[in-house]
Design an enzyme around this catalytic site. Sequence first.
Site, mmCIF file in Angstrom:
data_model
loop_
_atom_site.group_PDB
_atom_site.id
_atom_site.type_symbol
_atom_site.label_atom_id
_atom_site.label_comp_id
_atom_site.label_asym_id
_atom_site.label_seq_id
_atom_site.Cartn_x
_atom_site.Cartn_y
_atom_site.Cartn_z
ATOM 1 N N THR A 9 24.340 -22.113 16.014
ATOM 2 C CA THR A 9 24.451 -23.407 16.652
ATOM 3 C C THR A 9 25.798 -23.191 17.548
ATOM 4 O O THR A 9 25.839 -23.649 18.853
ATOM 5 C CB THR A 9 24.190 -24.628 16.112
ATOM 6 O OG1 THR A 9 23.079 -24.718 15.629
ATOM 7 C CG2 THR A 9 24.447 -25.970 16.779
ATOM 8 N N ILE A 10 26.967 -23.113 16.828
ATOM 9 C CA ILE A 10 28.226 -23.059 17.515
ATOM 10 C C ILE A 10 28.635 -21.766 18.035
ATOM 11 O O ILE A 10 29.104 -21.602 19.287
ATOM 12 C CB ILE A 10 29.392 -23.553 16.211
ATOM 13 C CG1 ILE A 10 28.924 -25.113 15.825
ATOM 14 C CG2 ILE A 10 30.791 -23.812 17.014
ATOM 15 C CD1 ILE A 10 29.043 -26.157 17.000
ATOM 16 N N CYS B 297 32.550 -31.944 14.142
ATOM 17 C CA CYS B 297 31.975 -32.613 15.477
ATOM 18 C C CYS B 297 32.290 -34.100 15.322
ATOM 19 O O CYS B 297 32.953 -34.696 16.293
ATOM 20 C CB CYS B 297 30.718 -32.542 15.670
ATOM 21 S SG CYS B 297 29.559 -32.846 14.158
#
Length: 340
Positions: A11-12, A139
């Site tokens: 994802t990152i 986040c």
Amino acid sequence: MISVAVNGYGTIGKRVADAILKQPDMRLVGVAKTSPNYEAFIAHRKGIKIYVPQQSIKKFEESGIPVAGTIEDLVKASDIVVDTTPNGVGAQYKPIYQQFQRNAIFQGGEKAEVADISFSALCNYDEALGKKYIRVVSCNTTALLRTICTINKVTKVEKVRATIVRRAADQKEVKKGPINSLVPDPATVPSHHAKDVNSVIKNLDIVTMAVIAPTTLMHMHFINITLKDKVEKKDVLSVLENTPRIVLISSKYDAEATAELVEVARDLKRERNDIPEVMVFDDSVYVKDNEVMLMYAVHQESIVVPENVDAIRASTRLMSAEDSIRITNESLGILKGYLI
């Protein structure tokens, strides 16, 4: 031109890799993957070199994905590594980075002790200059710090109380939940986010609580800030409107739900529907004397991406905070002001 490796392409990692490809002063050496899944196939299709553990080479080659080398080869070929491996795995890779004397950027899923400093570009870029190991905070903590450090420009922030409604999983995480429940995260106070904020702003009086909700799209924060001096609402709105990586959401958009904000991102043709800016609902900003309350949405998949880019420049002393933030924002299309 700094040569950057990305260890982990989930994802990152895939977002950080794409961001590096857009920087005028960086070169993406390649990415590390441990399994030949769809993300590896897409990276190969994009022309990104893929490095894998020694024991996984045969598996990748049998899947039709050419291997550029081992993860050790990737580290040796780079000036700095952005580690985007799963929580706790980055610490296991740190000895390899140390062995080859490479700087590294870690993510918020690692303990603060893995790095020399925890990092938020709008708060402590200068403190991170030249640090060999930098940890980009999570986040939620990134959103808290952006907001706190921005309002601190109006007058000193003395106390923060925040409630965090966390998304249960990223959209691709099909094995995670809950599906039909709210889960305290944890049922004790404070949640870990307060300690994480304090890893950047050492002496701030902050208490956080968190709950996991059955959604995949975004987090939501509800915060109460006590300031040293009395302020006007217009001053708070002005500093939020004029700070990069924060956007205001107007009620006139008729788009305040997180699902509607994702639709806005689609219509704006944002890559992957990402909104790396903190999304503050302007009608939620309440000011009385020295107290400020507001709520905002946080897109967990993309908010830390610009922070990783800036952390690379801070670690390698490429440029000042102002220049790095400006170049990162321009290259990634990151806004300030109103989203629309």
